[in-house]
Design an enzyme around this catalytic site. Sequence first.
Site, PDB file in Angstrom:
ATOM      1  CD  GLU A 161      -2.922  -0.453   2.571  1.00  0.00           C
ATOM      2  OE1 GLU A 161      -3.079   0.686   3.129  1.00  0.00           O
ATOM      3  OE2 GLU A 161      -3.333  -1.696   3.095  1.00  0.00           O
ATOM      4  CD  GLU A 207     -12.242   1.826   0.116  1.00  0.00           C
ATOM      5  OE1 GLU A 207     -12.881   0.706   0.679  1.00  0.00           O
ATOM      6  OE2 GLU A 207     -10.927   2.034  -0.032  1.00  0.00           O
ATOM      7  CE  LYS A 260     -10.767   3.021   4.323  1.00  0.00           C
ATOM      8  NZ  LYS A 260      -9.353   2.724   3.879  1.00  0.00           N
ATOM      9  CD  GLU A 273      -8.069   6.449   6.701  1.00  0.00           C
ATOM     10  OE1 GLU A 273      -8.359   5.485   6.396  1.00  0.00           O
ATOM     11  OE2 GLU A 273      -6.730   6.767   6.878  1.00  0.00           O
TER      12      GLU A 273
END
Length: 474
Positions: free
Chosen positions: A265, A319, A322, A328
């Site tokens: 990541e 997303e 989250k 985030e």
Amino acid sequence: MAPPSRFLSAFASLLLFTPFFADGGSIGVNYGRIADNLPSAVKVVQLLKSQGLSRVKVFDADPSVLRSLAGSGIKVTVDLPNEMLSSAAKKPSFAAAWVQRNVAAYHPATEIEAIAVGNEVFVDTHNTTKFLIQAMRNIHQALVKSNLHSAIKVSSPIALSALQNSYPSSAGSFRQELVEPVFRPMLEFLRETGSYLMVNAYPFFAYEANSDVISLDYALFRENPGNVDAGNGLRYFSLFDAQIDAVFAAMSALKFDDIEMVVSETGWPSKGDGTEIGASVANAAAYNGNLVRRILTGGGTPLRPKADLTVYLFALFNEDDKNGPTSERNYGLFYPNEEKVYDIPFTSEGLKKYKDKRAPATGGGHVTAPPVTGGGVSRSTTRNTWCVASGEAGEEKLQAALDFACGEGGADCRQIQPGAACFKPNTVEAHASFAFNSYYQRNERAGGSCYFGGAAYVVAQPPKYGECELPTRY
């Protein structure tokens, strides 16, 4: 005789910015699904193929995703979630059934190339670390029974907070309490099975916490004079390379120079809260675009110049479900409607037309002091003051700030080394508090010296961590 720094800088600039296209590493993407508005798995596979992305990493083994990837030619890394580590470690039959149901049932039509056993297990609040190594071994044995062990590797992604030291890179070492129970047996397992270490690396966190001393150009792979590692004399022109080499150095310290690495990541948010310095569309585009160029044009790191890396960008989509700060929910390369958040290439062919759209650097905003955390300390601007870490900043951010304080910041961190008076309690928050306070006191409590990107605050009552008291003079 070493070449002059002027020549080194010019040579590095040539390497960083000349568009030659030798065989290099590989670019993949993390496909997270913590959202309620994402396209179907079939459409996602079409998107990946249209962008030339040939590797994808998922955070589970969802049947609809794995079926959609069948016949696509895209290599896949699946994940055994942290909550299953206990069962996989205690019951070989559970591991065998999981592999049969989630791997063997799809491979080779779906080209599963790796299994990530857990994710950042050492920072998991459910205390799953003790199950990790046996779970990895049981999953591997299940692959052996299915005759898939040659095609599919087993590893486990670690966060940089697993390092005791990461600055300078040459001093990289794993956290002492994790070496014998976890890292040595893990690295032995990776060596035995021909696998690699997965590492999650986010230069954004280090920059956000230390934007007053870390150059944005250094964090974004742009032209800069570089930083010389005093331990080995190597010059670093990117924070990413420095972080990766800190992990290589930590492995080398344990005599595992032969283990390869995959960056499982890395990414940069396109949006953040007012306190999240550096989170912007322009910076995210520069980081990821320049990283793709850095990886695909070949060459390893200063410490491992032949180590072409496979790197998984985080993440495919924004997303919206989250938790946490705004960042985030804004690491995505694409919006859920499949439009690009910003335009960067993912292939060598696309790089031929790529140019970093440099934006002026912007200063950080004011930081709101976090609420009082453990220890019963309170904020004050009175004469006798100390600087302590905010537990609410999170371990990743605290670790990055701790590394700076003990490195470039010049804090006296001898007392938090193993065996020293303030090593215990051995927590990132306690060690960061000691380092932050040393930096604060050495700078004569000057305004801004207890900041660390919002990870620290000033208190008036003498803080104490275990038996360790923080001094007011150095």
